[in-house]
Scaffold this motif. Structure first.
Motif, mmCIF file in Angstrom:
data_model
loop_
_atom_site.group_PDB
_atom_site.id
_atom_site.type_symbol
_atom_site.label_atom_id
_atom_site.label_comp_id
_atom_site.label_asym_id
_atom_site.label_seq_id
_atom_site.Cartn_x
_atom_site.Cartn_y
_atom_site.Cartn_z
ATOM 1 N N LEU A 51 0.917 -1.339 0.017
ATOM 2 C CA LEU A 51 -0.104 0.058 -0.102
ATOM 3 C C LEU A 51 0.890 1.330 -0.083
ATOM 4 O O LEU A 51 0.580 2.267 -0.443
ATOM 5 C CB LEU A 51 -0.819 -0.040 1.145
ATOM 6 N N ALA A 52 2.092 1.104 0.508
ATOM 7 C CA ALA A 52 2.853 2.186 0.787
ATOM 8 C C ALA A 52 3.382 2.734 -0.721
ATOM 9 O O ALA A 52 3.533 3.888 -0.966
ATOM 10 C CB ALA A 52 3.916 2.261 1.811
ATOM 11 N N LEU A 53 3.568 1.655 -1.289
ATOM 12 C CA LEU A 53 4.408 1.788 -2.755
ATOM 13 C C LEU A 53 3.115 2.084 -3.736
ATOM 14 O O LEU A 53 3.614 2.568 -4.885
ATOM 15 C CB LEU A 53 4.948 0.637 -3.187
ATOM 16 N N ASP A 54 1.862 2.068 -3.616
ATOM 17 C CA ASP A 54 0.967 2.212 -4.449
ATOM 18 C C ASP A 54 0.837 3.773 -4.849
ATOM 19 O O ASP A 54 0.572 4.620 -4.042
ATOM 20 C CB ASP A 54 -0.404 1.825 -3.778
ATOM 21 N N PRO A 55 1.106 3.944 -6.006
ATOM 22 C CA PRO A 55 1.183 5.534 -6.738
ATOM 23 C C PRO A 55 -0.140 5.865 -6.596
ATOM 24 O O PRO A 55 -0.226 7.284 -6.610
ATOM 25 C CB PRO A 55 1.648 5.104 -8.105
ATOM 26 N N GLU A 56 -1.345 5.412 -6.167
ATOM 27 C CA GLU A 56 -2.514 6.012 -6.254
ATOM 28 C C GLU A 56 -2.812 6.680 -4.600
ATOM 29 O O GLU A 56 -3.629 7.250 -4.481
ATOM 30 C CB GLU A 56 -3.771 5.054 -6.486
ATOM 31 N N THR A 57 -1.867 6.294 -3.788
ATOM 32 C CA THR A 57 -1.876 6.960 -2.411
ATOM 33 C C THR A 57 -1.050 7.973 -1.947
ATOM 34 O O THR A 57 0.155 7.847 -2.350
ATOM 35 C CB THR A 57 -1.834 5.761 -1.528
ATOM 36 N N ASP A 58 -1.491 9.036 -1.769
ATOM 37 C CA ASP A 58 -0.714 10.082 -1.016
ATOM 38 C C ASP A 58 -0.666 10.109 0.390
ATOM 39 O O ASP A 58 0.506 10.515 0.764
ATOM 40 C CB ASP A 58 -1.659 11.713 -1.410
ATOM 41 N N VAL A 59 -1.510 9.581 1.116
ATOM 42 C CA VAL A 59 -1.507 9.789 2.500
ATOM 43 C C VAL A 59 -1.716 8.248 3.074
ATOM 44 O O VAL A 59 -3.203 7.705 2.605
ATOM 45 C CB VAL A 59 -2.589 10.842 3.266
ATOM 46 N N LEU A 60 -1.066 7.855 3.590
ATOM 47 C CA LEU A 60 -1.099 6.359 4.230
ATOM 48 C C LEU A 60 -1.343 6.360 5.657
ATOM 49 O O LEU A 60 -0.621 6.896 6.559
ATOM 50 C CB LEU A 60 0.068 5.403 4.011
ATOM 51 N N LEU A 61 -2.480 5.728 5.829
ATOM 52 C CA LEU A 61 -2.935 5.864 7.296
ATOM 53 C C LEU A 61 -2.780 4.474 8.263
ATOM 54 O O LEU A 61 -3.498 3.383 7.847
ATOM 55 C CB LEU A 61 -4.318 6.407 7.515
ATOM 56 N N LEU A 62 -1.860 4.155 8.911
ATOM 57 C CA LEU A 62 -1.370 2.708 9.476
ATOM 58 C C LEU A 62 -1.804 2.795 10.799
ATOM 59 O O LEU A 62 -1.099 3.466 11.698
ATOM 60 C CB LEU A 62 -0.156 2.557 9.074
ATOM 61 N N ASP A 63 -2.788 1.857 11.172
ATOM 62 C CA ASP A 63 -3.056 1.618 12.738
ATOM 63 C C ASP A 63 -2.439 0.340 13.105
ATOM 64 O O ASP A 63 -2.673 -0.776 12.811
ATOM 65 C CB ASP A 63 -4.502 1.469 12.832
ATOM 66 N N GLU A 64 -1.255 0.654 13.813
ATOM 67 C CA GLU A 64 -0.371 -0.516 14.625
ATOM 68 C C GLU A 64 -0.125 -1.575 13.452
ATOM 69 O O GLU A 64 -0.302 -2.822 13.536
ATOM 70 C CB GLU A 64 -1.038 -1.125 15.675
ATOM 71 N N PRO A 65 0.771 -1.056 12.567
ATOM 72 C CA PRO A 65 1.148 -2.147 11.566
ATOM 73 C C PRO A 65 2.206 -3.143 11.979
ATOM 74 O O PRO A 65 2.508 -4.000 11.547
ATOM 75 C CB PRO A 65 1.828 -1.266 10.357
ATOM 76 N N ASP A 66 2.954 -2.537 13.059
ATOM 77 C CA ASP A 66 3.945 -3.438 13.757
ATOM 78 C C ASP A 66 3.407 -4.518 14.829
ATOM 79 O O ASP A 66 4.085 -5.508 15.534
ATOM 80 C CB ASP A 66 4.728 -2.575 14.556
ATOM 81 N N ALA A 67 1.889 -4.604 14.783
ATOM 82 C CA ALA A 67 1.532 -5.363 15.747
ATOM 83 C C ALA A 67 2.013 -6.843 15.846
ATOM 84 O O ALA A 67 2.219 -7.694 16.926
ATOM 85 C CB ALA A 67 0.071 -5.499 15.903
#
Length: 586
Positions: free
Chosen positions: A292-308
């Motif tokens: 998702l972070a690499l997706d060129p369609e995304t400007d703002v990435l909202l991550l809720d505890e991706p390190d869980a």
């Protein structure tokens, strides 16, 4: 990207404006229920509502000139986040306010357009008869002007066995419901398809791509970057099977293991490619976030505890890669976390802290240390006790205090039970900042800090008091101490005690130390001026690492060795530290 977010009656926040770093990575940190996820969810809801308004009313519905009615949705059409009912979007579940027009909840982000001009779009919500109504209530954007594109990723949920090709709306519904694992193959399919399109365009009539063009592609294309990260970190690569919606029902993505050779994986000869379903949740969490972070369609990435679900080492790698993506791809990434491993090493200016329904970036390094006090139940009992006893002992890990207590009992001066032990590998500087932050809330707090010397130069440790000379030690209520010897385990390298613990002859121990670890323990082993070779030995490795370690060779633990030390075999450095603890805490 988003530089300010104004919330009214949205979940945790009644009326609050949060300022955000518009570029790069921001780490959202605070105790449970402090509002971290609320910020991410508010932006996810705003993005969803924006899409609904554009699709139903056209782009003019986002401009100041539009004053039409809102768009109505049923609860099953609302998909950006998971809530028990739509009323849970409102603060205190209050969605009706006397004298208001019904649109009592609003989310308004502010950003700058490509010309550097500030733009804002306020979207308000109303709830009536279980239907949600959405409309734009304040805006300064123009028709056709670009708005930030967002992607919200809740904590990872399990991957599905078979994944169909999905529309954006279907993927949004699953992602907003926390089922990121259900769309991961769709994300990979789109990245790989775009990569194949680029490769076709770059090929010459002979079907080859110039080396210079191939290098540029590998340095910038999302799929190439993903494959490179997979190879470097997991010794794997991905293969997406061809898909045609006329006769394929499911997207297939397989994984291959092998050795990473700079630009590609050299597959292990006997490895059979397998579906992503076979991989662990930590790997899949990392993969979904990275995709998702690499997706060129995304400007703002909202991550809720991706390190869980990630091991601490992978947490650090993930943050490093996300920072690189944010910088090189000009993205904004907001990441909520409880991980002290992540927060310990991040720049303080990137940490957005939440306390008392307020969100502020840390102003200095000291604020980071105080933040740890509120990160979950792990610290709560410890802090409650600390407020009562005002006695803090900082060590590197729990095993250290076990060893210190065993040796303190041997010399007849046990460590008081009311001392609060805080295990942390932070430097003396970091521990000093933690102490100052804690003392701000606990007047009269006293602390002793003891840590391994590791690779700190010997001349930075006082040879008598063990004072850390690299830091200011003038505060009488804080003693910063460093073992003269590299590790605390160096004080257990007493051949006689090891022999007694293992019930073997003394010669067997001395031979093991000499032949496998190239060290001879002198007669003045307990003295502070013992030979430098004993001080610099890697005691931790000698005691417990590898087949030739003391633990493996003689089947005896370091705690057993500490328990066998006699009073005369306790090193003088240990006696200094125990005396410091007792003099500080009585």
């Amino acid at each position: 990207m988003i530089n300010k977010l104004q919330l009214n009656n949205f979940k945790k926040f009644h009326d609050e404006t949060v300022r955000l770093n518009p570029d790069g990575l921001s780490l959202l940190a605070g105790a449970n229920n402090s509002g971290k996820s609320t910020i991410l969810q508010a932006l996810a809801v705003w993005d969803f509502c924006l899409t609904v308004l554009k699709n139903e009313k056209g782009e003019q519905a986002l401009t100041p000139a539009h004053s039409g009615q809102g768009v109505g949705l049923s609860d099953d059409e609302f998909s950006p986040i998971q809530v028990p009912s739509l009323s849970h979007l409102w603060t205190n579940l209050t969605n009706q306010v006397k004298g208001a027009d019904g649109y009592t909840l609003s989310v308004m982000p502010t950003w700058k357009n490509e010309a550097g001009e500030e733009r804002f779009l306020k979207i308000s919500l109303a709830l009536a008869n279980d239907r949600l109504f959405i409309k734009q209530t304040s805006s300064n954007i123009e028709t056709g002007e670009k708005t930030p594109r967002m992607a919200f990723v809740p904590p990872f949920a399990g991957i599905v066995a078979k994944e169909q090709r999905m529309s954006i709306a279907q993927r949004r519904l699953l992602t907003g419901s926390g089922l990121v694992g259900g769309v991961i193959r769709n994300l990979l399919f789109e990245l790989e398809s775009e990569n194949q399109r680029k490769r076709r365009e770059l090929k010459d009539p002979g079907g080859r791509i110039k080396n210079s063009e191939l290098r540029k592609l590998r340095e910038s294309d999302p799929w190439e970057l993903l494959q490179s990260a997979m190879g470097r970190y997991f010794q794997s690569n991905l293969a997406v099977s061809p898909f045609n919606d006329l006769y394929h029902n499911y997207i297939r993505v397989s994984l291959t293991k092998g050795e990473w050779d700079k630009t590609k994986i050299k597959k292990y000869p006997k490895f059979k490619p397998r579906d992503l379903m076979a991989e662990g949740s930590g790997f899949l969490q990392w993969l979904s976030v990275f995709s998702l972070a690499l997706d060129p369609e995304t400007d703002v990435l909202l991550l809720d505890e991706p390190d869980a679900h990630l091991h601490p080492s992978l947490q650090t790698l993930l943050i490093s890669e996300l920072e690189s993506i944010a910088t090189n791809g000009r993205k904004q990434i907001l990441l909520a976390t409880h991980s002290t491993e992540i927060l310990r090493w991040a720049e303080h200016s990137k940490i957005l802290t939440f306390k008392n329904s307020k969100a502020r970036y840390l102003a200095d390094e000291g604020g980071r240390m105080g933040l740890f006090a509120g990160l979950g139940s792990e610290f709560s009992p410890r802090l409650d006790k600390l407020k009562r006893t005002k006695a803090l002992l900082l060590v590197e890990n729990e095993s250290d205090i076990r060893i210190i207590k065993l040796m303190a009992e041997k010399i007849g001066t046990p460590i008081p039970d009311d001392v609060v032990v805080w295990a942390w590998t932070g430097s003396s500087k970091e521990r000093k900042q933690l102490y100052l932050q804690l003392k701000a809330d606990i007047p009269g707090l006293k602390a002793v800090s003891i840590r391994d010397r590791d690779d700190l130069a010997q001349n930075n440790v006082d040879g008598v008091s063990l004072r850390d000379k690299s830091e200011d030690n003038s505060n009488p209520e804080l003693k910063l101490r460093v073992w003269q010897r590299r590790h605390i385990e160096n004080y257990l390298l007493c051949p006689a005690a090891i022999a007694r613990a293992a019930k073997v002859e003394l010669d067997a121990v001395t031979t093991c130390l000499a032949n496998h670890h190239a060290i001879v323990i002198p007669n003045n082993f307990t003295a502070q001026d013992v030979h430098q070779a004993v001080k610099d030995a890697r005691g931790k490795d000698i005691i417990e690492v590898g087949q030739n370690s003391i633990e493996k060779t003689f089947a005896v633990s370091k705690f057993k060795i500490a328990g066998e030390l006699s009073e005369v075999e306790i090193c003088d450095d240990v006696k200094v530290i125990v005396a410091d603890i007792l003099s500080m805490f009585g």
